[in-house]
Design a protein around this motif. Sequence first.
Motif, PDB file in Angstrom:
ATOM      1  N   THR A 140      52.241 105.192  12.783  1.00 56.36           N
ATOM      2  CA  THR A 140      51.199 105.290  13.795  1.00 56.36           C
ATOM      3  C   THR A 140      51.148 103.982  14.582  1.00 56.36           C
ATOM      4  OG1 THR A 140      49.901 106.809  12.427  1.00 56.36           O
ATOM      5  CG2 THR A 140      48.749 105.688  14.220  1.00 56.36           C
ATOM      6  N   ILE A 141      51.280 104.081  15.894  1.00 56.79           N
ATOM      7  CA  ILE A 141      51.334 102.924  16.779  1.00 56.79           C
ATOM      8  C   ILE A 141      49.986 102.733  17.458  1.00 56.79           C
ATOM      9  CG2 ILE A 141      52.497 101.866  18.742  1.00 56.79           C
ATOM     10  CD1 ILE A 141      54.300 102.253  16.332  1.00 56.79           C
TER      11      ILE A 141
ATOM     12  N   ALA B  96      47.896 104.056  27.999  1.00 55.55           N
ATOM     13  CA  ALA B  96      49.278 104.447  28.245  1.00 55.55           C
ATOM     14  C   ALA B  96      49.354 105.937  28.517  1.00 55.55           C
ATOM     15  CB  ALA B  96      50.143 104.083  27.049  1.00 55.55           C
ATOM     16  N   THR B  97      50.412 106.322  29.216  1.00 59.98           N
ATOM     17  CA  THR B  97      50.635 107.740  29.503  1.00 59.98           C
ATOM     18  C   THR B  97      51.827 108.297  28.738  1.00 59.98           C
ATOM     19  OG1 THR B  97      52.002 107.161  31.425  1.00 59.98           O
ATOM     20  CG2 THR B  97      49.634 107.525  31.807  1.00 59.98           C
ATOM     21  N   ALA B  98      52.616 107.437  28.087  1.00 52.84           N
ATOM     22  CA  ALA B  98      53.763 107.892  27.294  1.00 52.84           C
ATOM     23  C   ALA B  98      54.107 106.828  26.269  1.00 52.84           C
ATOM     24  CB  ALA B  98      54.972 108.185  28.184  1.00 52.84           C
ATOM     25  N   LEU B  99      54.644 107.272  25.135  1.00 49.22           N
ATOM     26  CA  LEU B  99      55.069 106.376  24.063  1.00 49.22           C
ATOM     27  C   LEU B  99      56.413 106.881  23.555  1.00 49.22           C
ATOM     28  CD1 LEU B  99      54.524 104.109  21.922  1.00 49.22           C
ATOM     29  CD2 LEU B  99      53.384 105.861  20.557  1.00 49.22           C
ATOM     30  N   ALA B 100      57.361 105.970  23.359  1.00 44.14           N
ATOM     31  CA  ALA B 100      58.694 106.350  22.886  1.00 44.14           C
ATOM     32  C   ALA B 100      59.172 105.357  21.846  1.00 44.14           C
ATOM     33  CB  ALA B 100      59.678 106.417  24.055  1.00 44.14           C
ATOM     34  N   TYR B 101      60.120 105.799  21.009  1.00 43.64           N
ATOM     35  CA  TYR B 101      60.632 104.952  19.939  1.00 43.64           C
ATOM     36  C   TYR B 101      62.105 105.248  19.705  1.00 43.64           C
ATOM     37  CZ  TYR B 101      60.654 109.040  16.872  1.00 43.64           C
ATOM     38  OH  TYR B 101      60.915 110.265  16.305  1.00 43.64           O
ATOM     39  N   ARG B 102      62.767 104.337  19.015  1.00 42.50           N
ATOM     40  CA  ARG B 102      64.128 104.550  18.543  1.00 42.50           C
ATOM     41  C   ARG B 102      64.344 103.700  17.310  1.00 42.50           C
ATOM     42  NH1 ARG B 102      67.605 101.424  23.287  1.00 42.50           N
ATOM     43  NH2 ARG B 102      66.977  99.287  22.748  1.00 42.50           N
ATOM     44  N   MET B 103      65.270 104.104  16.472  1.00 36.61           N
ATOM     45  CA  MET B 103      65.625 103.339  15.284  1.00 36.61           C
ATOM     46  C   MET B 103      66.738 102.366  15.660  1.00 36.61           C
ATOM     47  SD  MET B 103      63.523 104.533  13.116  1.00 36.61           S
ATOM     48  CE  MET B 103      64.151 103.640  11.681  1.00 36.61           C
ATOM     49  N   GLY B 104      66.490 101.074  15.441  1.00 35.35           N
ATOM     50  CA  GLY B 104      67.477 100.071  15.781  1.00 35.35           C
ATOM     51  C   GLY B 104      67.363  99.630  17.219  1.00 35.35           C
TER      52      GLY B 104
ATOM     53  N   GLU C  86      69.187 106.193  22.439  1.00 34.40           N
ATOM     54  CA  GLU C  86      68.179 106.729  23.334  1.00 34.40           C
ATOM     55  C   GLU C  86      66.786 106.650  22.711  1.00 34.40           C
ATOM     56  OE1 GLU C  86      68.651 107.804  26.442  1.00 34.40           O
ATOM     57  OE2 GLU C  86      70.783 107.260  26.286  1.00 34.40           O
ATOM     58  N   PHE C  87      65.792 106.400  23.551  1.00 35.50           N
ATOM     59  CA  PHE C  87      64.404 106.448  23.101  1.00 35.50           C
ATOM     60  C   PHE C  87      63.938 107.905  23.054  1.00 35.50           C
ATOM     61  CE2 PHE C  87      64.407 101.988  24.165  1.00 35.50           C
ATOM     62  CZ  PHE C  87      63.485 101.443  23.279  1.00 35.50           C
ATOM     63  N   LYS C  88      63.113 108.206  22.073  1.00 31.39           N
ATOM     64  CA  LYS C  88      62.573 109.551  21.913  1.00 31.39           C
ATOM     65  C   LYS C  88      61.066 109.495  22.117  1.00 31.39           C
ATOM     66  CE  LYS C  88      62.276 113.382  18.614  1.00 31.39           C
ATOM     67  NZ  LYS C  88      62.669 113.858  17.256  1.00 31.39           N
TER      68      LYS C  88
ATOM     69  N   PRO D 218      49.123 109.985  24.950  1.00 31.20           N
ATOM     70  CA  PRO D 218      50.370 110.098  24.183  1.00 31.20           C
ATOM     71  C   PRO D 218      50.099 110.154  22.684  1.00 31.20           C
ATOM     72  CG  PRO D 218      50.106 107.864  25.016  1.00 31.20           C
ATOM     73  CD  PRO D 218      49.023 108.697  25.641  1.00 31.20           C
ATOM     74  N   ASN D 219      50.886 110.946  21.981  1.00 32.81           N
ATOM     75  CA  ASN D 219      50.774 111.023  20.526  1.00 32.81           C
ATOM     76  C   ASN D 219      51.110 109.656  19.936  1.00 32.81           C
ATOM     77  OD1 ASN D 219      50.861 111.613  17.817  1.00 32.81           O
ATOM     78  ND2 ASN D 219      52.238 113.352  18.005  1.00 32.81           N
ATOM     79  N   PRO D 220      50.195 109.034  19.194  1.00 30.93           N
ATOM     80  CA  PRO D 220      50.475 107.688  18.683  1.00 30.93           C
ATOM     81  C   PRO D 220      51.349 107.681  17.428  1.00 30.93           C
ATOM     82  CG  PRO D 220      48.295 108.374  17.986  1.00 30.93           C
ATOM     83  CD  PRO D 220      48.825 109.481  18.855  1.00 30.93           C
ATOM     84  N   SER D 221      51.683 108.871  16.892  1.00 29.20           N
ATOM     85  CA  SER D 221      52.382 108.945  15.606  1.00 29.20           C
ATOM     86  C   SER D 221      53.725 109.657  15.740  1.00 29.20           C
ATOM     87  CB  SER D 221      51.526 109.667  14.567  1.00 29.20           C
ATOM     88  OG  SER D 221      50.280 109.020  14.386  1.00 29.20           O
ATOM     89  N   PHE D 222      54.643 109.276  14.844  1.00 27.87           N
ATOM     90  CA  PHE D 222      55.915 109.986  14.755  1.00 27.87           C
ATOM     91  C   PHE D 222      56.412 109.908  13.318  1.00 27.87           C
ATOM     92  CE2 PHE D 222      56.726 105.675  16.273  1.00 27.87           C
ATOM     93  CZ  PHE D 222      57.685 105.207  15.384  1.00 27.87           C
ATOM     94  N   PRO D 223      57.238 110.869  12.889  1.00 25.16           N
ATOM     95  CA  PRO D 223      57.669 110.922  11.490  1.00 25.16           C
ATOM     96  C   PRO D 223      58.975 110.151  11.262  1.00 25.16           C
ATOM     97  CG  PRO D 223      58.348 112.918  12.595  1.00 25.16           C
ATOM     98  CD  PRO D 223      57.633 112.090  13.635  1.00 25.16           C
ATOM     99  N   LEU D 224      59.158 109.730  10.021  1.00 26.12           N
ATOM    100  CA  LEU D 224      60.433 109.187   9.555  1.00 26.12           C
ATOM    101  C   LEU D 224      60.805 109.893   8.262  1.00 26.12           C
ATOM    102  CD1 LEU D 224      60.126 105.296  10.014  1.00 26.12           C
ATOM    103  CD2 LEU D 224      61.298 106.933  11.498  1.00 26.12           C
TER     104      LEU D 224
END
Length: 589
Positions: free
Chosen positions: A407-408, A414-422, A426-428, A445-451
């Motif tokens: 959770t970020i 903000a209007t968008a949030l993206a992440y990537r591993m490393g 590409e950012f997702k 934007p959804n503040p959470s993403f799964p790992l």
Amino acid sequence: MHSVLRKLYFAGSDFLEGTMRHPVRFLMGCLLALGLSAWALDAAPARNLALVVGNDSYANVTSLQKAVDDAQAIGDELEKLGYVVRRAENVDQRGFSRALVAFDADIQPGDRALFFYAGHGFEIDGTNYLLPTDVPAAQANQEDLIRDASFPVGRIIDGIRQRGAGVAVLVLDACRDNPFANNFSRSAALGRGLARVDAPEGVFVLMSAGAKQEALDRLSDQDGNPNSVFTRSFLNELAKPGQTLVEIAKKTQVDVRALAASVGHDQTPAYYDQVIGDVVLSDAAAQAGPQTAGTEARSTVGPNIKTQINITGQTQAGAGVQIGSGTQIGAGVMIGNKEAKIAVRNQANPPGSDPAKALNVQQGGTPTDTQLALLQPDSKLGNKTQQPLARAPIASFMRSNSGWTVTISLPEPATALAYRMGEAGEFKETGLLDVLDQRTGARMPNPSFPLSPRAPAGVIEVRYRTADGTDVGPFPIRFDPDVALYQNQRQNLEQISGSWVEFRDFNGTLVYFTTLLSYRCAITEVRYGLNGAPPLTRFDLPVCNTKDPFEIPNNAKTYLKVPPNTKSISVQLTWRDRSQSEVNTVEKD
């Protein structure tokens, strides 16, 4: 390599215990272990990491004057030598524990790890302890109070070695005046200095004084040097390129001995060397610092300089500026634990086609040289254009049976949030919630993403888009599943302390420890006492299974049968970072 094989051995043992009756699962486990070993052989190159701790402000024993300055100076010098430095100042037991856990988590197999401590140290029965600022004022027959509140040097060494460090260096300026001088007798065993250290292979220990000697904090009350007698000499040798650890230690010995003798004191630093081969901490290349392509001007930020740096948009600290580890970007910018201002223009590099070249470090100078990008204007610099300051988001990690949830928390709308591993790929985007943000008028934007539950340690990069369409970032976030699991489970336990154990009547009076078993990855030991007795009796927990941390093994002991007249049970936990919880008493209804 030895540490990698050792970890694979224990991981394989845990796997074998639960899968001997399932050959297919066992075979898959073997293949997984082989894959892990191949990954370990292809690990990242060794790094130079350091933790520097300085304690001056003791609450219950004699305070010191120079320990924090010593730690700051050592940290600054190590950063010049290319070390990634963590800093901790005036830390109590909890803060000291957290600093050690974070430092251990940084270490990867083969890294060079250096631990520097300036502050009070104490020896009891041949074991050396480093004292946090809240150590109690113990009496002569209360040595256990010191043991329980302090940090054994041997355990710090073990923590570094268990992470697989190629070389571990400990520098201890901790043999200063006896903090318990008013309480203890002047016996040789309890009155002075630290004991010798039996360093294991791969470890080098340098102490500010020999066994049972007392190190000088200063030469006299008129001594204006900001550092202790030992640290000032050690710093001088540390800065000289090309010297081995042994050469640094020997030259420091000579210099400290002469300085101490000048005021009639006997002090000779001691070192214990079990490192195979020669280790050089400083060389010319490291001192020159890494170069950044396309940068004509460079400045190094030091802790004793009123420093102005620029941060605007995606530019961080100007072109090629080295700001060191632990820099906090945001309101109240801290560099090397000193306050800093933020400049966005230097007249020596006027704006041109390359904006990065116009944003170099400005140290000193007059107000006309700079424009500020502070969150709070500085009236001394007149009417200057205020520009927005990019601040880093923070992340929290939560583990469940299905995996990790990250959770970020963002510092602005903000209007968008993206992440990537490393750091590549590409950012997702995380997607949008069915909730409107009243600040932007758009969906949040959804503040959470799964790992994955098997996500390895590494760096997660995140970026976000502001309401005006500007992309901010990427920002690196360190993810270590072992540390995150511990912190998550400990936080959960601290929030439900009243439910650690539960009384039930079934064929007698039973106390269930199910909750503690479910969160056992944060715990190394559970002790309890009945009807007001201190928690001295141990309740054994199964070994933590990081692959399925909440599962309770079928053969695990989950409850304790207690006498029918039991009215309460007191429980105390020892956390994985070696600190202890408060005693928690649960009453029977």
